[in-house]
Design a protein around this motif. Sequence first.
Motif, PDB file in Angstrom:
ATOM      1  N   GLU A 164       5.922  -2.717   0.989  1.00  0.00           N
ATOM      2  CA  GLU A 164       5.940  -3.540   2.198  1.00  0.00           C
ATOM      3  C   GLU A 164       7.239  -4.331   2.281  1.00  0.00           C
ATOM      4  N   CYS A 196       5.599  -0.792   6.130  1.00  0.00           N
ATOM      5  CA  CYS A 196       5.005  -0.236   4.911  1.00  0.00           C
ATOM      6  C   CYS A 196       5.542   1.181   4.764  1.00  0.00           C
ATOM      7  N   TRP A 256      -3.593  -2.478   7.129  1.00  0.00           N
ATOM      8  CA  TRP A 256      -2.994  -3.741   6.693  1.00  0.00           C
ATOM      9  C   TRP A 256      -4.125  -4.734   6.409  1.00  0.00           C
ATOM     10  N   ARG A 298      -4.842  -8.836   4.528  1.00  0.00           N
ATOM     11  CA  ARG A 298      -4.174 -10.066   4.146  1.00  0.00           C
ATOM     12  C   ARG A 298      -5.088 -10.890   3.249  1.00  0.00           C
ATOM     13  N   ILE A 306      -0.558  -2.328  15.353  1.00  0.00           N
ATOM     14  CA  ILE A 306      -0.253  -1.427  14.248  1.00  0.00           C
ATOM     15  C   ILE A 306       0.236  -0.109  14.829  1.00  0.00           C
ATOM     16  N   LEU A 327       3.422  -3.259  11.357  1.00  0.00           N
ATOM     17  CA  LEU A 327       2.510  -4.243  11.926  1.00  0.00           C
ATOM     18  C   LEU A 327       3.361  -5.252  12.700  1.00  0.00           C
ATOM     19  N   TYR A 366       0.414 -10.248   2.952  1.00  0.00           N
ATOM     20  CA  TYR A 366      -0.033  -9.067   3.678  1.00  0.00           C
ATOM     21  C   TYR A 366       0.188  -7.824   2.820  1.00  0.00           C
ATOM     22  N   TYR A 367      -0.853  -6.983   2.768  1.00  0.00           N
ATOM     23  CA  TYR A 367      -0.822  -5.791   1.929  1.00  0.00           C
ATOM     24  C   TYR A 367      -1.073  -4.538   2.760  1.00  0.00           C
ATOM     25  N   CYS A 368      -0.369  -3.484   2.411  1.00  0.00           N
ATOM     26  CA  CYS A 368      -0.582  -2.163   2.998  1.00  0.00           C
ATOM     27  C   CYS A 368      -1.557  -1.406   2.102  1.00  0.00           C
TER      28      CYS A 368
END
Length: 115
Positions: free
Chosen positions: A6, A22, A36, A38, A69, A80, A93-95
């Motif tokens: 990311e 990402c 995505w 969070r 997205i 995003l 924030y994570y993919c």
Amino acid sequence: QVQLVESGGGLVQSGGSLRLSCAASGSIFRFNVMGWYRQAPGKPRDLVALITNGGTTYYGDSVKGRFTISGDNAKNTVYLQMNSLKPEDTDVYYCNVNFGGREYWGQGTQVTVSS
């Protein structure tokens, strides 16, 4: 094995915008769904948005109408776009992708929205 990286997080004022990226190792078209999420410290990871390889999208209630997205198969990247950011959007924030029966996560990118 899938690697997700990311980028694009940072500090922004309330009402501002950021675009997260990402980048996946290999074609994203092979993934049925990418998402995505969070997470704030001490809290569970929450879904922000999903996109299927057919282009169908889904959004969490708190971000509907503000976040978008999208995916670029040529760049193996999912984005995003975050508009009208609020202080409560502050999180890491994570993919995410589920592939071959395994769940993969990126390292996360910090988004901080100041009031």
